[in-house]
Enzyme design. Structure first.
Site, mmCIF file in Angstrom:
data_model
loop_
_atom_site.group_PDB
_atom_site.id
_atom_site.type_symbol
_atom_site.label_atom_id
_atom_site.label_comp_id
_atom_site.label_asym_id
_atom_site.label_seq_id
_atom_site.Cartn_x
_atom_site.Cartn_y
_atom_site.Cartn_z
ATOM 1 N N ASP A 10 -0.219 3.500 6.888
ATOM 2 C CA ASP A 10 1.147 2.984 6.681
ATOM 3 C C ASP A 10 2.259 3.980 7.014
ATOM 4 O O ASP A 10 3.236 4.099 6.266
ATOM 5 C CB ASP A 10 1.312 2.517 5.236
ATOM 6 C CG ASP A 10 0.406 1.344 4.880
ATOM 7 O OD1 ASP A 10 -0.348 0.893 5.743
ATOM 8 O OD2 ASP A 10 0.462 0.900 3.716
ATOM 9 N N LYS A 108 -2.345 -5.307 6.896
ATOM 10 C CA LYS A 108 -2.726 -5.728 5.546
ATOM 11 C C LYS A 108 -1.511 -6.277 4.814
ATOM 12 O O LYS A 108 -0.378 -6.072 5.227
ATOM 13 C CB LYS A 108 -3.353 -4.567 4.781
ATOM 14 C CG LYS A 108 -2.472 -3.346 4.650
ATOM 15 C CD LYS A 108 -3.255 -2.161 4.120
ATOM 16 C CE LYS A 108 -2.385 -0.932 3.963
ATOM 17 N NZ LYS A 108 -1.329 -1.053 2.950
ATOM 18 N N CYS A 153 -1.093 3.237 -1.438
ATOM 19 C CA CYS A 153 -1.996 2.764 -0.380
ATOM 20 C C CYS A 153 -3.047 3.795 0.021
ATOM 21 O O CYS A 153 -4.179 3.430 0.337
ATOM 22 C CB CYS A 153 -1.181 2.302 0.826
ATOM 23 S SG CYS A 153 -0.149 0.862 0.430
#
Length: 207
Positions: A10, A108, A153
């Site tokens: 990310d 995701k 995450c």
């Protein structure tokens, strides 16, 4: 035995300074990851990729403030600012991220009704992204994890990688954290208890 795979989590505009959910110092990981990634033959990039009405957004819950926690059908959910909306500028990878040999971009958080911090399992802890199978089909048994944010995450990805039987190392100085109400310390404790190792760039890069 195949070399470990690098999971870059990310590193997106919205998680960097100026973004909708900026992680303090988030952009600082970019040059570090650019130096790190060439040491790996197998590299995976992940992206949060939310519909505009995603259920993790505080804007979808009247009377609930950003960063409040709400009970969802799958458990407690932190309510976030709108971020990483699919196809939007904020969802794009950081423009200076330079990993041309990455083999997979895994998106995701694509389902409206459930969040997905982890690159392996959505927050319902049942729905798989398929990353475990992608890695296993290549004979990969070890992953190194870096990116944003350490306590969400990155940690969930590392913990689920252990759940699926991978050896896991988090490269801590190539990550940055949100640290919401002590979440960073809790994340490191949980990762240590699960057998996740900690390393630094100096442990990986050639001298």
């Amino acid at each position: 035995m195949p070399d470990p795979a690098l999971l870059i989590v990310d590193v997106q505009r919205d998680f960097c300074p100026g973004g909708a959910l900026a992680v303090p110092g988030g952009d600082e990981v970019v040059p570090l990851i650019n130096a790190l990634a060439p040491q790996y033959r197998q590299v995976v990039l992940t992206q949060d990729w939310h519909p505009a009405d995603h259920s993790s957004f505080a804007s979808q819950h009247d009377g609930h403030a950003v960063f409040a926690t709400k009970q969802m059908h799958y458990g407690p959910q932190v309510l976030w600012p709108d971020h990483c909306v699919a196809g939007g500028d904020g969802a794009a990878l950081h423009p200076a991220l330079d990993v041309p040999h990455a083999q997979l971009i895994l998106r995701k958080g694509v389902h409206r009704a459930v969040d997905s911090y982890s690159a392996f399992l959505e927050a319902d802890r049942v729905t798989r992204t398929g990353l475990d199978g992608w890695l296993t089909s290549r004979g990969i048994t070890e992953v190194h994890v870096c990116g944003l944010a350490t306590d969400f995450c990155v940690a969930w990805t590392a913990l689920d990688a252990r759940r699926f039987g991978f050896d896991v190392t988090v490269i801590e100085d190539a990550c940055r954290a949100i640290d919401l109400d002590g979440s960073l310390a809790r994340a490191w404790d949980e990762m240590a208890a699960a057998g996740v190792r900690r390393a630094r760039l100096a442990d990986i890069l050639p001298t």
